[in-house]
Motif scaffolding. Structure first.
Motif, PDB file in Angstrom:
ATOM      1  N   LEU A  79      49.228  29.961  37.768  1.00  0.00           N
ATOM      2  CA  LEU A  79      47.918  30.595  37.648  1.00  0.00           C
ATOM      3  C   LEU A  79      47.339  30.968  39.016  1.00  0.00           C
ATOM      4  O   LEU A  79      46.759  32.042  39.179  1.00  0.00           O
ATOM      5  CB  LEU A  79      46.947  29.663  36.911  1.00  0.00           C
ATOM      6  N   VAL A  80      47.489  30.097  39.999  1.00  0.00           N
ATOM      7  CA  VAL A  80      46.920  30.368  41.321  1.00  0.00           C
ATOM      8  C   VAL A  80      47.724  31.441  42.055  1.00  0.00           C
ATOM      9  O   VAL A  80      47.169  32.365  42.660  1.00  0.00           O
ATOM     10  CB  VAL A  80      46.870  29.073  42.159  1.00  0.00           C
ATOM     11  N   ASN A  95      49.903  33.455  44.826  1.00  0.00           N
ATOM     12  CA  ASN A  95      49.649  33.633  46.263  1.00  0.00           C
ATOM     13  C   ASN A  95      50.314  32.579  47.139  1.00  0.00           C
ATOM     14  O   ASN A  95      49.795  32.214  48.192  1.00  0.00           O
ATOM     15  CB  ASN A  95      48.140  33.651  46.543  1.00  0.00           C
ATOM     16  N   ASP A 149      39.127  25.840  40.864  1.00  0.00           N
ATOM     17  CA  ASP A 149      38.144  26.786  40.320  1.00  0.00           C
ATOM     18  C   ASP A 149      36.957  26.916  41.260  1.00  0.00           C
ATOM     19  O   ASP A 149      36.483  28.029  41.534  1.00  0.00           O
ATOM     20  CB  ASP A 149      37.700  26.294  38.941  1.00  0.00           C
ATOM     21  N   LEU A 197      41.416  30.218  41.107  1.00  0.00           N
ATOM     22  CA  LEU A 197      41.904  30.340  39.742  1.00  0.00           C
ATOM     23  C   LEU A 197      41.339  31.598  39.086  1.00  0.00           C
ATOM     24  O   LEU A 197      40.174  31.940  39.304  1.00  0.00           O
ATOM     25  CB  LEU A 197      41.494  29.121  38.896  1.00  0.00           C
ATOM     26  N   PRO A 198      42.127  32.286  38.276  1.00  0.00           N
ATOM     27  CA  PRO A 198      41.598  33.464  37.571  1.00  0.00           C
ATOM     28  C   PRO A 198      40.607  33.039  36.489  1.00  0.00           C
ATOM     29  O   PRO A 198      40.646  31.903  36.000  1.00  0.00           O
ATOM     30  CB  PRO A 198      42.854  34.086  36.942  1.00  0.00           C
ATOM     31  N   ASP A 199      39.729  33.936  36.137  1.00  0.00           N
ATOM     32  CA  ASP A 199      38.813  33.697  35.019  1.00  0.00           C
ATOM     33  C   ASP A 199      39.534  34.115  33.747  1.00  0.00           C
ATOM     34  O   ASP A 199      39.472  35.260  33.322  1.00  0.00           O
ATOM     35  CB  ASP A 199      37.524  34.506  35.201  1.00  0.00           C
ATOM     36  N   SER A 200      40.266  33.178  33.176  1.00  0.00           N
ATOM     37  CA  SER A 200      41.114  33.499  32.035  1.00  0.00           C
ATOM     38  C   SER A 200      41.147  32.328  31.070  1.00  0.00           C
ATOM     39  O   SER A 200      40.896  31.180  31.460  1.00  0.00           O
ATOM     40  CB  SER A 200      42.537  33.802  32.501  1.00  0.00           C
ATOM     41  N   ALA A 237      43.424  29.556  32.330  1.00  0.00           N
ATOM     42  CA  ALA A 237      42.837  28.708  33.372  1.00  0.00           C
ATOM     43  C   ALA A 237      41.821  27.742  32.781  1.00  0.00           C
ATOM     44  O   ALA A 237      41.756  26.569  33.184  1.00  0.00           O
ATOM     45  CB  ALA A 237      42.192  29.568  34.444  1.00  0.00           C
TER      46      ALA A 237
END
Length: 330
Positions: A246-247, A249, A293, A298-301, A304
């Motif tokens: 999820l992170v 990068n 977060d 973290l993405p807003d999903s 997550a």
């Protein structure tokens, strides 16, 4: 650890049913604390969260290059795996490449944590071996360096050249003299440090890609291996694996027993260390996700939020409670 703080709340029926307390430290490239909760000077055993530190001598010595270790094998040196076939097949092949067998490991046998592998072993009437141990990848790395050093077989002994090298490396990257050590679940020494010291070490890994010295090159190589093979570091569906995905990068995450968790965040240049005082995996999994977060990585999903705001469901799949940040993390 009386100066710990409430990090994670667990609710049921709209009431807080229990609380997980602990410490959080985030360090920058200079090793300075940029954000902390609880007591950065609290002394902890990092447990398996520091496996990338224990793997540094394998690369710095030239043993990894001499053996021609692949990126997936380097990821396994940092792993607390679930003994799925994609873990144990690699460990056993690695031992074969060394001319060694399961008997040469010193981590002890363990029943596979993956349900499919466990059930297959039981159906076959088999017994767990040392390759099934969550730390067998780390120990394969230990054996590789032991062979390179032409040292004796009892590589877990605190006076063994391997462990001497690990202690020196550990104290250098944490920036602290360790006050002592304990014996980990895999029988290897585990050196104590502060939460700040562990976060400082992770910040070194997070910023290593900016430098070209031997240690930085080794650290970068390990982080890249973890990021490239997140399923080997933990296992499909497990927190470290799924949160790394999820992170993205180039981030690397690693859990440890009794409430330990670290994050290496090259995109921010930050190292993170977390200790949950009661040792609960539930608290550590939630706390690391909530910290990630809060740091904005973290993405807003929905995927997550399954980690940052997990629901508690009973055996009939009824939503009966929630895990949420306490005030300090909200």
């Amino acid at each position: 650890m009386s100066s710990d703080v409430e990090l994670v709340e667990v609710t049921r029926g709209g009431r807080v049913e229990c609380v997980h307390r602990g410490h959080v430290v985030v360090c920058d490239a200079a090793g300075d604390v940029v954000w902390a909760l609880g007591d950065p000077s609290a002394v902890i055993y990092p447990r398996s969260s520091c496996k990338m530190v224990q793997a540094l001598p394998l690369l710095e010595s030239g043993a990894a290059a001499a053996m021609g270790l692949r990126q997936d094998q380097l990821a396994l040196t940092t792993a607390s795996h679930i003994a799925a076939d994609y873990h144990t097949d690699r460990v056993n092949a690695w031992l074969g490449d060394l001319g060694l067998t399961d008997d040469d490991l010193r981590c002890g046998p363990q029943m596979p944590r993956e349900t499919e592998a466990r059930d297959a072993l039981i159906r076959a009437g088999g017994t767990p071996c040392q390759a099934h141990n969550v730390c067998s990848g780390k120990h394969a790395g230990f054996l590789t360096l032991t062979k390179h050093l032409k040292a004796g077989p009892e590589y877990n002994d605190i006076s063994h050249p391997l462990q001497v090298a690990i202690k020196q490396t550990f104290e250098e990257v944490t920036g602290e003299d360790s006050p002592g050590y304990g014996i980990d679940g895999c029988s290897a020494p585990n050196h104590a440090t502060t939460v700040h010291g562990l976060a400082r070490a992770m910040a070194m890994f997070a910023n290593a890609h900016k430098h070209s010295d031997t240690r930085s090159t080794a650290a970068t190589t390990l982080v890249q291996a973890m990021a490239a093979f997140p399923e080997l570091v933990n296992g499909h569906g497990r927190s470290a694996t799924e949160l790394m995905r999820l992170v993205g990068n180039g981030a690397a995450l690693k859990d440890g027993a009794d409430g330990m968790y670290i994050a290496i965040l090259p995109q921010l240049g930050y190292g993170v260390a977390i200790k949950i005082t009661d040792g609960a995996d539930r608290g550590a999994d939630a706390a690391i996700a909530m910290v990630l977060d809060k740091l904005g990585v973290l993405p807003d999903s929905p995927a997550a939020r399954e980690w940052t705001r997990p629901q508690i469901r009973n055996r009939r799949n009824i939503h009966c409670g929630d895990i949420r940040p306490a005030a300090a993390l909200s």
